[in-house]
Design a protein around this motif. Structure first.
Motif, short mmCIF file in Angstrom:
data_model
loop_
_atom_site.label_atom_id
_atom_site.label_comp_id
_atom_site.label_asym_id
_atom_site.label_seq_id
_atom_site.Cartn_x
_atom_site.Cartn_y
_atom_site.Cartn_z
N ALA A 149 20.97 3.69 39.67
CA ALA A 149 19.74 4.00 40.41
C ALA A 149 20.08 4.58 41.77
O ALA A 149 19.46 5.55 42.22
N GLU A 150 21.06 3.99 42.40
CA GLU A 150 21.48 4.48 43.71
C GLU A 150 22.04 5.90 43.58
O GLU A 150 21.74 6.78 44.39
N ALA A 151 22.87 6.11 42.53
CA ALA A 151 23.43 7.45 42.33
C ALA A 151 22.31 8.43 42.01
O ALA A 151 22.29 9.60 42.49
N ALA A 152 21.33 7.98 41.17
CA ALA A 152 20.21 8.85 40.83
C ALA A 152 19.37 9.15 42.06
O ALA A 152 18.92 10.30 42.27
N ALA A 153 19.15 8.12 42.89
CA ALA A 153 18.35 8.31 44.10
C ALA A 153 19.07 9.27 45.05
O ALA A 153 18.45 10.17 45.64
#
Length: 180
Positions: A149-153
């Motif tokens: 999620a962090e990488a996607a964000a």
């Protein structure tokens, strides 16, 4: 002296008897012995020697009977004690056998309980290990999701910042207002 010896040897050769001494012409040495014995027996009878002897013998006999009776009583007592101890030994052997049998049953029960406890402990530890593995999996998945999620964000931020400008924002705002 030589003459006397020759006379004695000649008399012995011819079987001549020698003269026996006599007192008063008719009492021989055997009679003297018989008379002395008769006098001795009469004195012993007068003094009560036979009664003393029989009394002593009776006392000895009664003492021996008393000792025999005591020995019989002691033997009977010893037999009773022997029987009592034989019974005690038999009872002790029975008790020992019963105790041994009881101990075997207790040992078997303890072994069975230990096996059951071991099986329960193993099952509990397997369950704990499975729970830890599942928790670790969930934690790893959550961490992976968080990182994704962090990488996607971060990627979305970069894309949005690169591709969206004020013009694109105006278009999005107008669409949102139009849909209301």
């Amino acid at each position: 002296m030589a003459n006397l010896l020759t006379l004695l040897s000649a008399a012995a050769e011819h079987g001549a008897e020698h003269a026996e001494p006599m007192a008063f012409g008719f009492i021989t040495p055997g009679m003297w012995v018989a008379g002395a014995m008769t006098v001795l027996i009469l004195i012993a009878l007068f003094l009560g020697v036979p009664k003393m002897l029989t009394g002593a013998l009776d006392t000895g006999i009664s003492e021996i009977k008393k000792q025999l009776d005591e020995a019989k009583a002691l033997r009977a007592e010893a037999e009773a004690l022997r029987k009592e101890y034989a019974d005690k030994i038999a009872n002790a052997e029975k008790d020992a056998a019963a105790m041994l049998e009881h101990a075997k049953h207790e040992a078997e029960a303890i072994v069975a309980k230990a096996e059951a406890d071991t099986t329960a402990v193993i099952a509990r530890r397997e369950k704990m290990a499975e729970d830890k593995i599942a928790a670790a999996e969930r934690g790893a998945i959550a961490e992976l999701r968080a990182k994704a999620a962090e990488a996607a964000a971060t990627a979305a931020r970069g894309l949005i910042a690169a591709n969206h400008g004020a013009k694109a924002d105006k278009k999005l705002v107008d669409e949102a207002i139009g849909s209301i």
